[in-house]
Enzyme design. Sequence first.
Site, short mmCIF file in Angstrom:
data_model
loop_
_atom_site.label_atom_id
_atom_site.label_comp_id
_atom_site.label_asym_id
_atom_site.label_seq_id
_atom_site.Cartn_x
_atom_site.Cartn_y
_atom_site.Cartn_z
N CYS A 107 0.83 -1.20 0.00
CA CYS A 107 0.00 0.00 0.00
C CYS A 107 0.87 1.25 0.00
O CYS A 107 0.59 2.22 -0.73
CB CYS A 107 -0.93 0.01 1.21
SG CYS A 107 -1.97 1.48 1.34
N GLY A 131 2.13 11.07 8.16
CA GLY A 131 2.36 10.97 9.60
C GLY A 131 3.16 9.76 10.01
O GLY A 131 3.09 9.34 11.18
N CYS A 212 -4.46 -2.18 6.69
CA CYS A 212 -4.90 -0.92 6.09
C CYS A 212 -6.34 -0.94 5.60
O CYS A 212 -7.07 0.01 5.84
CB CYS A 212 -3.95 -0.53 4.97
SG CYS A 212 -3.54 -1.84 3.82
#
Length: 377
Positions: A107, A131, A212
Amino acid sequence: MSMRANDRSGERVVVGISGGVDSSVAAWLLKQQGYEVVGLFMKNWEDDDDDEHCSTREDWIAAASAADVLGIDIEAVNFAAEYRERVFAEFLREYSAGRTPNPDVLCNAEIKFKAFLDHAMALGAGRIATGHYARVRAAVRSGEHGREHPRFELLRGVDPAKDQSYFLHRLTQAQLARTIFPLGELHKRQVREIARSIGLPNAQRKDSTGICFIGERPFREFLGRYLPTHPGPIVTPEGRTIGRHDGLAFHTIGQRKGLGIGGTRGGSGEPWFVARKDPVRNELVVVQGHDHPMLRSSRLQAIDAHWIAGVPPDDDGCLAARTRYRQADAGCALSVLPDSSFELRFAEPQWAVTPGQSAVVYRGDACLGGGVIERAG
């Protein structure tokens, strides 16, 4: 609380904002440094938006609320088609083959630092930011005729409990050149403190811990919606059948829970662990005891190698590797093999080395790259 160390004179940076505290604080830090910050919320999964475990709507509300407090624009973009094609399809292929893939690695390489990066560049951004707890260091290398060329290194985040360089090891020089990790020098507690001090509504929001696109849902139930069952025997190394499994795809090396053989008696009386999958016989081989020799591997071979510098590292005796995210570094020797593969030999045998997972190589704080584990022994 001001952290304006370097004024960037309005350079546009697009920040991936997920709704969590990390990406929101990353955006604030960049704004404090003088960047023109634009938020981008990525929707990567559509199959069950209304499912109790799918939090896309909740995440979007949190992201938009944080952007409002930060005083930045935010856009929602749908990458679900790219995700299904580039990540989820590979995820299912790997599980169908009996391996245990790490979709978060793919991903990052295919969506967060490819589709997202392309979209950000179309918005006129000079760079992107996320982040993640990692760092990028710019260096210089000498080329032909004495010319100097920029080189970018991926470094661990300074918070060892949050370092995410493992998941980023497939990034390229071009991607790192355009990426900022504002949280790389911070510890998680500092990020929470900043969020509280500036009044972010998600300052205390719980971190996401799921894969995810799967989120917090029961994993086996989710996988069963996409892969057929293929029942077979659960056997001991001696060949004694002690149970049944629904399919090798639903199990992973080192697994202890969910085997349905907890009450089965054995010689040692210790818990059972998955030690091997035999796709030819469709057998799941289990052993007793966390420290059983069959759960330890002194070497592994990995395929589909990716090296951040563009070339394999020299083995200078200072290399270490991880074969899973939550693992201490293990000293190793590296042998580069043909066809984008490599072998690692460990100073100490490693527990539950799992085909399909990533073997990631480090030298000190620098993440050098890695590959997909094909087999271990």
